[in-house]
Design a protein around this motif. Structure first.
Motif, mmCIF file in Angstrom:
data_model
loop_
_atom_site.group_PDB
_atom_site.id
_atom_site.type_symbol
_atom_site.label_atom_id
_atom_site.label_comp_id
_atom_site.label_asym_id
_atom_site.label_seq_id
_atom_site.Cartn_x
_atom_site.Cartn_y
_atom_site.Cartn_z
ATOM 1 N N LYS A 116 0.863 -1.188 0.000
ATOM 2 C CA LYS A 116 0.000 0.000 0.000
ATOM 3 C C LYS A 116 0.898 1.235 0.000
ATOM 4 O O LYS A 116 2.002 1.210 0.521
ATOM 5 C CB LYS A 116 -0.898 0.030 1.243
ATOM 6 C CG LYS A 116 -1.688 -1.236 1.467
ATOM 7 C CD LYS A 116 -2.749 -1.422 0.423
ATOM 8 C CE LYS A 116 -3.549 -2.674 0.711
ATOM 9 N NZ LYS A 116 -3.930 -3.393 -0.443
ATOM 10 N N SER A 117 0.388 2.328 -0.546
ATOM 11 C CA SER A 117 1.197 3.544 -0.576
ATOM 12 C C SER A 117 0.493 4.693 0.134
ATOM 13 O O SER A 117 -0.732 4.715 0.237
ATOM 14 C CB SER A 117 1.508 3.952 -2.017
ATOM 15 O OG SER A 117 0.337 4.343 -2.686
ATOM 16 N N LEU A 118 1.295 5.629 0.604
ATOM 17 C CA LEU A 118 0.824 6.885 1.179
ATOM 18 C C LEU A 118 1.482 8.008 0.401
ATOM 19 O O LEU A 118 2.662 7.914 0.059
ATOM 20 C CB LEU A 118 1.238 7.014 2.650
ATOM 21 C CG LEU A 118 0.660 6.031 3.644
ATOM 22 C CD1 LEU A 118 1.316 6.223 5.014
ATOM 23 C CD2 LEU A 118 -0.843 6.246 3.759
ATOM 24 N N ASP A 119 0.741 9.054 0.137
ATOM 25 C CA ASP A 119 1.347 10.215 -0.500
ATOM 26 C C ASP A 119 2.019 11.059 0.572
ATOM 27 O O ASP A 119 1.382 11.481 1.524
ATOM 28 C CB ASP A 119 0.285 11.053 -1.224
ATOM 29 C CG ASP A 119 -0.245 10.346 -2.453
ATOM 30 O OD1 ASP A 119 0.494 9.529 -3.028
ATOM 31 O OD2 ASP A 119 -1.395 10.611 -2.828
ATOM 32 N N LYS A 120 3.317 11.242 0.411
ATOM 33 C CA LYS A 120 4.099 12.045 1.346
ATOM 34 C C LYS A 120 5.123 12.827 0.558
ATOM 35 O O LYS A 120 5.412 12.516 -0.593
ATOM 36 C CB LYS A 120 4.828 11.165 2.365
ATOM 37 C CG LYS A 120 3.942 10.513 3.374
ATOM 38 C CD LYS A 120 4.782 9.821 4.425
ATOM 39 C CE LYS A 120 3.914 9.306 5.546
ATOM 40 N NZ LYS A 120 4.708 8.766 6.631
ATOM 41 N N LYS A 121 5.682 13.782 1.186
ATOM 42 C CA LYS A 121 6.764 14.558 0.612
ATOM 43 C C LYS A 121 8.002 14.263 1.443
ATOM 44 O O LYS A 121 7.963 14.327 2.664
ATOM 45 C CB LYS A 121 6.406 16.045 0.717
ATOM 46 C CG LYS A 121 7.185 16.914 -0.148
ATOM 47 C CD LYS A 121 6.416 17.108 -1.435
ATOM 48 C CE LYS A 121 6.921 18.346 -2.120
ATOM 49 N NZ LYS A 121 7.033 18.147 -3.523
#
Length: 127
Positions: A116-121
């Protein structure tokens, strides 16, 4: 748009520093290598870390690399399964890593194995 990171100078003594991390007791960095007697085909490096947010240990994959000729043959999944086993042995409950949003092939692979992915910077603060 092609994402390219500005190249950094290879730090003098990097090989020795990596060797110290890999062969410390206990190791600060772990590695799995896909190679034969003549050639390196791929590798992954990872380390155990602690999340104060989640209050448990997780394994962080710093790098997963496979040569072009090796990709698409199941070796990436085999390396990831070995990483998963190492994480369990280290008492980790989660594995984390990141990849640039432009690395479409890697993102497809990670989705295919059920990640699974999370949008982060990601931020860098040079010292």
């Amino acid at each position: 748009m092609l994402y390219m990171r500005k190249p950094t100078m290879i730090r003098k003594g990097k090989k020795e520093t990596l060797e110290k991390a890999l062969f410390a007791n206990p190791p600060l960095l772990h590695s799995l290598v896909l190679a034969d007697e003549k050639r390196l085909y791929g590798y992954t490096t990872f380390a155990k870390q602690y999340s104060t947010w989640d209050a448990f240990h997780y394994l962080y994959i710093d790098c997963l690399f496979l040569s072009e000729k090796t990709r698409g043959q199941g070796w990436g999944q085999k390396l990831m399964e070995e990483v998963k086993q190492a994480a369990k042995e280290m008492g980790c409950r989660l594995i984390q890593w990141q990849t640039p949003v432009s690395n479409i092939n890697a993102i497809r692979f990670y989705n295919r194995i059920g990640a699974k992915s999370l949008d982060k910077k990601r931020f860098f603060w040079e010292l």
